[in-house]
Design a protein around this motif. Structure first.
Motif, PDB file in Angstrom:
ATOM      1  N   GLY A 159      -7.839   2.608  -5.770  1.00  0.00           N
ATOM      2  CA  GLY A 159      -7.877   1.726  -5.403  1.00  0.00           C
ATOM      3  C   GLY A 159      -7.556   0.657  -5.611  1.00  0.00           C
ATOM      4  N   VAL A 160      -5.755   0.110  -6.324  1.00  0.00           N
ATOM      5  CA  VAL A 160      -5.256  -0.522  -6.319  1.00  0.00           C
ATOM      6  C   VAL A 160      -4.579  -1.248  -6.075  1.00  0.00           C
ATOM      7  CG1 VAL A 160      -5.786  -0.056  -8.316  1.00  0.00           C
ATOM      8  CG2 VAL A 160      -3.348   0.659  -7.568  1.00  0.00           C
TER       9      VAL A 160
ATOM     10  N   GLU B 187       0.959  -0.869   0.044  1.00  0.00           N
ATOM     11  CA  GLU B 187      -0.380   0.017  -0.692  1.00  0.00           C
ATOM     12  C   GLU B 187       0.899   1.454   0.349  1.00  0.00           C
ATOM     13  OE1 GLU B 187      -3.429   1.750   2.679  1.00  0.00           O
ATOM     14  OE2 GLU B 187      -2.532   0.069   2.339  1.00  0.00           O
ATOM     15  N   THR B 188       0.591   2.143  -1.482  1.00  0.00           N
ATOM     16  CA  THR B 188       1.551   3.509  -0.976  1.00  0.00           C
ATOM     17  C   THR B 188      -0.085   4.977  -0.999  1.00  0.00           C
ATOM     18  OG1 THR B 188       1.424   3.880  -3.636  1.00  0.00           O
ATOM     19  CG2 THR B 188       3.059   1.860  -2.095  1.00  0.00           C
TER      20      THR B 188
ATOM     21  N   ALA C 125     -12.275  -4.244 -11.239  1.00  0.00           N
ATOM     22  CA  ALA C 125     -10.847  -3.504 -10.908  1.00  0.00           C
ATOM     23  C   ALA C 125     -11.188  -1.765 -11.791  1.00  0.00           C
ATOM     24  CB  ALA C 125     -10.045  -3.899 -11.077  1.00  0.00           C
ATOM     25  N   PRO C 126     -10.685  -0.837 -10.689  1.00  0.00           N
ATOM     26  CA  PRO C 126     -10.517   0.211 -10.779  1.00  0.00           C
ATOM     27  C   PRO C 126      -9.766   0.383 -12.669  1.00  0.00           C
ATOM     28  CG  PRO C 126     -10.160   0.782  -8.660  1.00  0.00           C
ATOM     29  CD  PRO C 126     -10.110  -0.636  -9.237  1.00  0.00           C
TER      30      PRO C 126
ATOM     31  N   LEU D 188      -3.415  -0.168 -12.012  1.00  0.00           N
ATOM     32  CA  LEU D 188      -4.177   0.430 -13.065  1.00  0.00           C
ATOM     33  C   LEU D 188      -3.584   0.796 -13.645  1.00  0.00           C
ATOM     34  CD1 LEU D 188      -6.141   2.834 -12.043  1.00  0.00           C
ATOM     35  CD2 LEU D 188      -4.496   5.053 -12.224  1.00  0.00           C
ATOM     36  N   GLY D 189      -4.731  -0.591 -15.217  1.00  0.00           N
ATOM     37  CA  GLY D 189      -4.764   0.216 -16.568  1.00  0.00           C
ATOM     38  C   GLY D 189      -5.839   1.315 -16.538  1.00  0.00           C
ATOM     39  N   ILE D 190      -5.478   1.599 -18.186  1.00  0.00           N
ATOM     40  CA  ILE D 190      -4.550   2.881 -18.297  1.00  0.00           C
ATOM     41  C   ILE D 190      -5.196   3.031 -20.154  1.00  0.00           C
ATOM     42  CG2 ILE D 190      -4.420   5.501 -18.885  1.00  0.00           C
ATOM     43  CD1 ILE D 190      -3.299   5.152 -16.270  1.00  0.00           C
ATOM     44  N   LEU D 191      -6.398   3.459 -20.735  1.00  0.00           N
ATOM     45  CA  LEU D 191      -6.898   3.120 -22.348  1.00  0.00           C
ATOM     46  C   LEU D 191      -6.503   4.140 -22.536  1.00  0.00           C
ATOM     47  CD1 LEU D 191      -8.918   1.375 -23.040  1.00  0.00           C
ATOM     48  CD2 LEU D 191     -10.503   2.844 -22.729  1.00  0.00           C
TER      49      LEU D 191
END
Length: 356
Positions: A10-11, A2-3, A64-65, A38-41
């Motif tokens: 929220g990942v 956690e960071t 997932a976010p 965190l995947g970014i489209l």
């Protein structure tokens, strides 16, 4: 692990899969998200309707976010922001600094705003405007890039802003994650490493070119669109660097015509986008056109597999990557390597200092 960044978006893991045009589509983004990153489209190569459909496809694949990357200087940026808000996307990232107004609109709708920056002053500006975090890319990163190495730029930005900083440029394993955390970052972002996964839709022949590359095969050129662009050296790059002004203009018009048919953009809109991409630099008309249709050059490689006709954006890490894991395998490996590195550091103590 956690960071401040994982708590913000929220990942599970402090890892970002960056928004790469023609690469970061629903399959890769959902796989990265399912893996806890965190995947970014990437939306710059999509129409507004295609963006909405892609967002819904990602949501059908994962709970997932995830995020959407936008070009802040695009003429329809406000419309794309509307899609993000209406579809309930968790994160909006930007390749260039968004306006104060766009940031306010997104934050007002509860969207986390994470611009990408390449200089300390840009980080300070977007932080003052209300950005929730920043991704800072050093010169090792792929695509349009700067000259300052991540190891120099990252601590500058960490010291300058009070929001979470995600480090990009030169990262591909858990040791890099620990190094970024030691500099004060709250996570790492990786593009080339996620491009070279089994979940990436990039054609196998193109992936093979990346895997065969050495560090010396990754170059920075201004021949594509007048801006420093880090990519694999290829036949096209060589020809662009050799071409005279007339030849470059003919090639630019031909590629621009193809992109216009695909995108539905008018010639005037493409030229405006090309002019906006200059960022205050003096470019020839061929470079303006190339700046407007660089997506076509990327599409030729990333979608059609034509490495002879397209460009292959690449971080320097392409020269040290040797396999194609799934996103789940990659993220698990990075986190395991990070834990091993942290355990090793924990055993380093001055003489006479007890553990704990």
């Amino acid at each position: 692990m956690e960071t401040a960044f994982t708590s913000l978006v929220g990942v599970a893991h402090p890892i970002v899969q960056t928004g790469m045009g023609w690469v970061a589509g629903p399959r890769l983004v959902s796989a990265a998200a399912e893996a806890g990153a965190l995947g970014i489209l990437a939306s710059a190569t999509m129409s507004v309707d295609e963006l909405r459909a892609a967002v819904r496809e990602v949501r059908s694949r994962t709970r997932a976010p995830f995020g959407v990357n936008l070009r802040a200087d695009a003429g329809d940026a406000a419309e794309r922001v509307g899609v993000i808000v209406e579809e309930g996307v968790r994160v909006a990232s930007f390749a260039l600094a968004p306006s104060r107004e766009l940031i306010a609109r997104l934050k007002g709708a509860g969207v986390v705003v994470v611009p990408s920056v390449g200089a300390r002053r840009h980080a300070e500006k977007v932080a003052a405007w209300g950005a929730d975090a920043v991704i800072v890319q050093g010169g090792e990163g792929g695509g349009h890039t700067g000259e300052v190495a991540t190891s120099v730029l990252l601590p500058q930005v960490v010291d300058a802003v009070d929001i979470p900083v995600v480090a990009a440029g030169g990262f591909h394993d858990g040791r890099g994650l620990v190094a970024a955390l030691a500099y004060g970052a709250a996570g790492i972002a990786m593009g080339t490493r996620f491009l070279l996964t089994s979940d990436s839709t990039v054609p196998d022949a193109v992936k093979a070119r990346y895997l065969a590359a050495t560090v010396r095969d990754v170059t920075v050129t201004t021949a594509v669109d007048g801006l420093p662009h880090r990519m694999l050296r290829s036949e096209l790059v060589d020809s662009l660097e050799r071409a005279g002004r007339a030849g470059a203009l003919v090639r630019a018009v031909r590629h621009a015509a193809g992109f216009r048919r695909l995108s539905g953009l008018s010639w005037s809109r493409m030229v405006r986008d090309g002019l906006a991409a200059r960022h205050g630099r003096e470019l020839s008309w061929s470079q303006v056109l190339l700046a407007a249709n660089t997506p076509m050059l990327l599409r030729a490689s990333m979608v059609e597999g034509r490495t002879d006709l397209g460009v292959m954006a690449a971080g320097q890490v392409a020269g040290v990557i040797e396999d194609l894991p799934s996103c789940a395998e990659l993220v698990a490996r990075v986190m395991a390597e990070a834990q091993t590195a942290l355990d090793g550091l924990g055993r380093l103590r001055p003489p006479g200092v007890p553990p704990g």
